[in-house]
Design a protein around this motif. Structure first.
Motif, PDB file in Angstrom:
ATOM      1  N   PHE A 104      -4.364  -5.986  -6.023  1.00 15.07           N
ATOM      2  CA  PHE A 104      -3.232  -5.338  -5.355  1.00 15.07           C
ATOM      3  C   PHE A 104      -2.271  -4.719  -6.368  1.00 15.07           C
ATOM      4  CE2 PHE A 104       0.707  -5.155  -2.850  1.00 15.07           C
ATOM      5  CZ  PHE A 104       0.231  -4.602  -1.666  1.00 15.07           C
ATOM      6  N   ARG A 108      -1.334  -0.610  -6.843  1.00 13.53           N
ATOM      7  CA  ARG A 108       0.008  -0.022  -6.840  1.00 13.53           C
ATOM      8  C   ARG A 108       0.256   0.799  -8.116  1.00 13.53           C
ATOM      9  NH1 ARG A 108      -0.330   0.166  -2.415  1.00 13.53           N
ATOM     10  NH2 ARG A 108       0.247  -1.389  -0.876  1.00 13.53           N
ATOM     11  N   GLU A 111      -1.620   4.086  -7.689  1.00 10.22           N
ATOM     12  CA  GLU A 111      -0.923   4.980  -6.762  1.00 10.22           C
ATOM     13  C   GLU A 111       0.211   5.718  -7.458  1.00 10.22           C
ATOM     14  OE1 GLU A 111      -1.403   2.966  -2.340  1.00 10.22           O
ATOM     15  OE2 GLU A 111       0.298   2.403  -3.578  1.00 10.22           O
ATOM     16  N   PHE A 130     -10.875  -3.361   0.977  1.00  7.90           N
ATOM     17  CA  PHE A 130      -9.521  -3.895   0.771  1.00  7.90           C
ATOM     18  C   PHE A 130      -8.590  -2.794   0.267  1.00  7.90           C
ATOM     19  CE2 PHE A 130      -6.291  -5.562  -2.109  1.00  7.90           C
ATOM     20  CZ  PHE A 130      -5.662  -6.539  -1.323  1.00  7.90           C
ATOM     21  N   ILE A 131      -9.050  -2.039  -0.705  1.00  6.83           N
ATOM     22  CA  ILE A 131      -8.221  -0.976  -1.263  1.00  6.83           C
ATOM     23  C   ILE A 131      -7.956   0.107  -0.217  1.00  6.83           C
ATOM     24  CG2 ILE A 131      -8.193   0.884  -2.972  1.00  6.83           C
ATOM     25  CD1 ILE A 131      -9.624  -1.030  -4.884  1.00  6.83           C
ATOM     26  N   GLU A 133      -7.794  -0.216   2.951  1.00  8.81           N
ATOM     27  CA  GLU A 133      -6.881  -0.730   3.972  1.00  8.81           C
ATOM     28  C   GLU A 133      -5.433  -0.783   3.485  1.00  8.81           C
ATOM     29  OE1 GLU A 133      -8.827  -4.417   4.692  1.00  8.81           O
ATOM     30  OE2 GLU A 133     -10.040  -3.639   6.351  1.00  8.81           O
ATOM     31  N   HIS A 134      -5.227  -0.845   2.166  1.00  9.92           N
ATOM     32  CA  HIS A 134      -3.882  -1.034   1.632  1.00  9.92           C
ATOM     33  C   HIS A 134      -3.354   0.165   0.851  1.00  9.92           C
ATOM     34  CE1 HIS A 134      -5.173  -5.233   2.386  1.00  9.92           C
ATOM     35  NE2 HIS A 134      -3.900  -5.436   2.622  1.00  9.92           N
ATOM     36  N   VAL A 135      -4.188   1.159   0.605  1.00 12.21           N
ATOM     37  CA  VAL A 135      -3.744   2.304  -0.175  1.00 12.21           C
ATOM     38  C   VAL A 135      -2.842   3.188   0.686  1.00 12.21           C
ATOM     39  CG1 VAL A 135      -5.601   3.934   0.436  1.00 12.21           C
ATOM     40  CG2 VAL A 135      -4.608   3.969  -1.883  1.00 12.21           C
ATOM     41  N   CYS A 136      -2.019   4.004   0.034  1.00  7.38           N
ATOM     42  CA  CYS A 136      -1.175   4.918   0.792  1.00  7.38           C
ATOM     43  C   CYS A 136      -2.068   5.935   1.517  1.00  7.38           C
ATOM     44  CB  CYS A 136      -0.178   5.619  -0.126  1.00  7.38           C
ATOM     45  SG  CYS A 136      -0.898   6.639  -1.417  1.00  7.38           S
TER      46      CYS A 136
END
Length: 334
Positions: A104, A108, A111, A130-131, A133-136
Motif C-alpha cells: 500500500f 501511494r 501514484e 489489490f492494487i 482496487e486501491h489505485v486512484c
C-alpha cells in the motif's frame, strides 16, 4: 482448486471496454478476440524502419516489478515505447519492500509520480487485483504475473501464437505439460482456450503437480505423457518452477525429464504438424530437449515477437478504456 476470480467489473469500464487487465477469468470471448485482432494489427509495426505509433504519446507507463523477470519486463518496455509512451521501470524487489515498506505504501508513492499506467509483477497471488482496487481511478493496472494465480498477457500471446499457426480454436487439441500446480501460465492458458472455444484441453503432469479439482477448468488430466500427447495439435511445455516448489513433489529433475521431458520421440505421438510452445526461460534437458526446442515445429521465438504485439494491444486498449470511463464520469458530473 477453483477458479479464483468471479466476473469482475473491475477490469471493464461501464461500456464493457478494457480498463485494467488483471486476469482472463470472466472476460468475454469477444474481448479476447478484440485483443488478438488488435495485436495482429500491431505486428507490422515491428517490421517498420521506425517502430513507433503515437497512441500513447504523452502518457507514462511505470513497470513495477516486485519479482525478477527479463522477457516479460523487456517486452512490456518495448511495447510501451513502440506506442510512444514514456517508460519508467522500477525493480522494487531490491528496494522499498525489502526495507519494510508495504504494498500500500509503495502504491501511494507510485501514484505521486503521476503515471498513467502501472504494469505490476508480484510474487503474491492477488497483488494486481489489490492494487487495482486501491489505485486512484485515473490509473490503469496491467498484471505482469502474480504468484501462482495469473499471467494474462502470456496467456494471450500464447493464444495469438496458436491462432496465427493453426487458424481457429474450434477443432484443436492442446496439451499443457509440466508443473501445472504452480503455474500461472497454465491457469491463464486454460481459461483463454476454454473461452475461445477449444474443445480438447489436456493437462499432463505427475500427480503431485496436478491441482485438486483441475477438471473444473474444463480440461482432461493425464499423468501419462504418451497418452496425453497422442494426436494433439499444440504442445505447451511449462518451465519447471523450481523456485516455487517445496517438499518432495518430485524425486529429481532427472526423473521428471525421464517421464515428462519432451523429446523428438515423444513429440512424434502428436500430429505431424503440431507446434511446440514454451513461455521461457527454457530448462533444456529438464522440460524439453534442445533438438525439439530448436526444431522445425518449435514456435518459441515467435512467441516472443507476438508478446510485444499483445502487450501493445493490452496497453493501448486499457488506456483507451480508462479515458472513455473518465469522459463518461465527467459527463455525468456535468
Amino acid at each position: 482448486m477453483t477458479p479464483t476470480d468471479a466476473k469482475r467489473p473491475l477490469q471493464l469500464n461501464d461500456q464493457g471496454q478494457l480498463r485494467h487487465f488483471l486476469s482472463l477469468d470472466g472476460l468475454p470471448r469477444e474481448l479476447l478476440t478484440e485483443i488478438l485482432d488488435t495485436a495482429d494489427s500491431f505486428l507490422e509495426v515491428g517490421a517498420r524502419a521506425v517502430k513507433k505509433v503515437p497512441l500513447l504519446r504523452g502518457k507514462t507507463v511505470c513497470n513495477v516489478f516486485f519479482e525478477n523477470s527479463t522477457r516479460t519486463r523487456t517486452t512490456f518496455e518495448l511495447a510501451a515505447k513502440r506506442l510512444s509512451a514514456d517508460v519508467i521501470t522500477l525493480n522494487v524487489s531490491t528496494s522499498s519492500t525489502s526495507k519494510g515498506e508495504t504494498l500500500f505504501d509503495t502504491l501511494r508513492n507510485l501514484e505521486a509520480m503521476a503515471a498513467d499506467m502501472f504494469v505490476v509483477r508480484h510474487a503474491d497471488s492477488g497483488a494486481a487485483h489489490f492494487i487495482a482496487e486501491h489505485v486512484c481511478p485515473e490509473v490503469a493496472i496491467i498484471n505482469g504475473g502474480d504468484g501462482r494465480h495469473a499471467h494474462p498477457t502470456q496467456g494471450m500471446l500464447d493464444m495469438l501464437t496458436i491462432r496465427r499457426h493453426k487458424g481457429s480454436f474450434e477443432n484443436l487439441s492442446v496439451a499443457i505439460v509440466g508443473d501445472i500446480l504452480h503455474s500461472r501460465v497454465a491457469r491463464s492458458n486454460m481459461l483463454a482456450l476454454k473461452t475461445l472455444g477449444c474443445p480438447d484441453i489436456r493437462v499432463i503432469a505427475p500427480k503431485t503437480l496436478l491441482p485438486v479439482g483441475i477438471e473444473q477448468y474444463g480440461v482432461h488430466a493425464y499423468t501419462d505423457l504418451a497418452a496425453g500427447l497422442r494426436d494433439v495439435d499444440v504442445v505447451i511445455m511449462l518451465r519447471l518452477q523450481r523456485e516455487r516448489m517445496q517438499g518432495g513433489l518430485l524425486p529429481s529433475q532427472g526423473e521428471f525429464y525421464k517421464l515428462y521431458g519432451l523429446t523428438e520421440q515423444r513429440l512424434a505421438l502428436a500430429k505431424p504438424d503440431a507446434i511446440v510452445m514454451h513461455p521461457g526461460p527454457i530448462n533444456r534437458g529438464v522440460e524439453i530437449e534442445s533438438a525439439v526446442a530448436d526444431g522445425a515445429q518449435s514456435v518459441i521465438l515467435n512467441q516472443v515477437t507476438y508478446g510485444i504485439a499483445i502487450r501493445m494491444a493490452v496497453l493501448s486498449m486499457a488506456m483507451s478504456g480508462q479515458q472513455a470511463q473518465r469522459q463518461l464520469a465527467q459527463g455525468d458530473a456535468q
